[in-house]
Write a protein that holds these residues in place. Structure first.
Motif, PDB file in Angstrom:
ATOM      1  N   LEU A  45       0.843  -1.259  -0.095  1.00  0.00           N
ATOM      2  CA  LEU A  45      -0.040   0.036   0.018  1.00  0.00           C
ATOM      3  C   LEU A  45       1.042   1.267   0.143  1.00  0.00           C
ATOM      4  O   LEU A  45       0.406   2.361  -0.424  1.00  0.00           O
ATOM      5  CB  LEU A  45      -1.056   0.028   1.316  1.00  0.00           C
ATOM      6  N   ALA A  46       2.073   1.032   0.572  1.00  0.00           N
ATOM      7  CA  ALA A  46       2.872   2.325   0.346  1.00  0.00           C
ATOM      8  C   ALA A  46       3.187   2.865  -0.977  1.00  0.00           C
ATOM      9  O   ALA A  46       3.922   3.852  -1.139  1.00  0.00           O
ATOM     10  CB  ALA A  46       4.225   2.030   1.168  1.00  0.00           C
ATOM     11  N   ARG A  47       2.943   2.107  -1.958  1.00  0.00           N
ATOM     12  CA  ARG A  47       3.339   2.354  -3.380  1.00  0.00           C
ATOM     13  C   ARG A  47       2.206   3.066  -4.011  1.00  0.00           C
ATOM     14  O   ARG A  47       2.165   3.761  -4.913  1.00  0.00           O
ATOM     15  CB  ARG A  47       3.325   1.061  -4.280  1.00  0.00           C
ATOM     16  N   LEU A  48       0.913   3.361  -3.219  1.00  0.00           N
ATOM     17  CA  LEU A  48      -0.050   4.183  -3.711  1.00  0.00           C
ATOM     18  C   LEU A  48       0.338   5.707  -3.298  1.00  0.00           C
ATOM     19  O   LEU A  48       0.991   6.097  -2.562  1.00  0.00           O
ATOM     20  CB  LEU A  48      -1.325   3.827  -2.964  1.00  0.00           C
ATOM     21  N   ARG A  49      -0.441   6.437  -4.271  1.00  0.00           N
ATOM     22  CA  ARG A  49      -0.165   8.121  -4.054  1.00  0.00           C
ATOM     23  C   ARG A  49      -1.388   8.466  -3.047  1.00  0.00           C
ATOM     24  O   ARG A  49      -2.256   7.894  -2.802  1.00  0.00           O
ATOM     25  CB  ARG A  49      -0.323   8.704  -5.511  1.00  0.00           C
TER      26      ARG A  49
END
Length: 368
Positions: A45-49
């Motif tokens: 989820l850290a890859r989401l903006r």
């Protein structure tokens, strides 16, 4: 992604495994599997903006309100919960909606302030905070509801609401709830029982007979380096391990407790760096403003709860049942706090993306 946050999460979860191995050794495999799932979820989820979190905010908040509304009707308690209902069960799935409620409030207020700004929006934001807090309060869960309300106030401040407005709001709310406080405490006498027993427990604590007294004793036994995981078994902590810091202190000593505090400090430092870098972005877009609010809110979710748990273990606060974030046994809290870590990762990457090229301000331990 922020290497500092990854280090902090690994330290906290490793200390949690160490503490569970000492306090509840039969739960170590279960806790370890859930910790691994939580780390993977954070990295994914850290890859989401931040815009993804801001867009889903109102929907997620509404969903958590629905779950909180279900708790008084179909919720379940535990043998230690003194008749309260704080959990929902759907088949093999059991979780605590109030944990999701904290995250829902962070996402909703960040989305609201990013889209609408802070001018003349105090009443609407206050309504969101009070609604979420009251639904937790009726379970009843006084400790979590106080944390929830404090989280809302911190989010207001992070969004840019003036201190004078926040102070006036707090005064008005205090005047409204004082007449109702006595009735609430009468309906839930266990709250007063905890407060009075905490006040009168000093003599018992001196001989180490109560839970906090035993925690202090075993922290002292840990010394500087600890006694290792094969020492005393902490069967008095129970499966919730609210005093897991004592298990960590006994096993790894002062060094382990210092590492615990250092990990939480890394989370605070990273979130504050996000807010600092966001203030330098020009023009200040709604997404950058929202990212800054998200980072501060997610940080307070984690560190504010850790502060309460550690104050309970130190004997400063009465026992509240609040777990130690990313450390204590329990998947609801671990899952929610891992999502909060992912939000801070996302916010850090976003503000770095929008920094002017001539502004090299960056955390030395961070990387995209």
């Amino acid at each position: 992604m922020s290497v500092q946050l990854i280090i902090a999460q690994i330290i906290l979860m490793s200390l949690g495994l160490l503490g569970i191995a000492t306090a509840e050794p039969d739960k170590i495999l279960d806790h370890g599997g859930k910790a691994l799932i939580a780390i993977v979820l954070t990295l994914m989820l850290a890859r989401l903006r931040p815009r993804a979190f801001l867009r889903v905010g109102p929907w997620f908040w509404g969903f958590t309100l629905f779950l909180l509304l279900l708790v008084p009707f179909i919720g379940v308690g535990t043998a230690e919960s003194e008749g309260t209902r704080r959990w929902l069960e759907f088949g093999p799935v059991r979780f605590q909606p109030s944990e999701l409620g904290k995250l829902g409030l962070v996402l909703m207020l960040a989305s609201f302030f990013a889209r609408r700004g802070v001018q003349k929006k105090l009443i609407s934001a206050t309504g969101m905070i009070l609604l979420t807090t009251i639904l937790v309060l009726v379970q009843p869960d006084l400790g979590t509801s106080v944390l929830m309300f404090g989280l809302g106030i911190i989010l207001m401040y992070a969004a840019g609401v003036r201190i004078s407005n926040i102070s006036g709001l707090l005064l008005a709310i205090t005047m409204m709830i004082l007449p109702l406080l006595g009735t609430y405490l009468e309906r839930h006498p266990y709250i007063m029982s905890r407060l009075t027993s905490h006040k009168d427990a000093e003599q018992i604590r001196e001989i180490g007979l109560d839970q906090i007294g035993m925690a202090h004793r075993d922290l002292n036994f840990g010394g500087l380096w600890g006694q290792g995981p094969d020492g005393l078994r902490f069967n008095y902590f129970g499966e919730h391990t609210d005093m897991i810091v004592a298990s960590i202190g006994f096993t790894s000593g002062l060094l382990g407790v210092a590492m615990l505090l250092f990990a939480y400090w890394l989370i605070v430092a990273t979130a504050l760096e996000v807010a600092h870098l966001a203030s330098r972005v020009r023009p200040m877009t709604p997404e950058i403003h929202g990212a800054s609010i998200l980072a501060i809110g997610a940080m307070f979710m984690i560190v504010g709860q850790a502060f309460v748990n550690l104050c309970v273990a130190a004997g400063v606060f009465p026992v509240t049942g609040v777990p130690l974030p990313l450390v204590s046994y329990g998947f609801s809290s671990m899952l929610t706090m891992s999502l909060a870590m992912a939000i801070i990762h996302s916010a850090m990457r976003e503000v770095r993306r929008h920094l002017p090229e001539e502004s090299p301000d960056a955390l030395p331990l961070s990387a995209d």
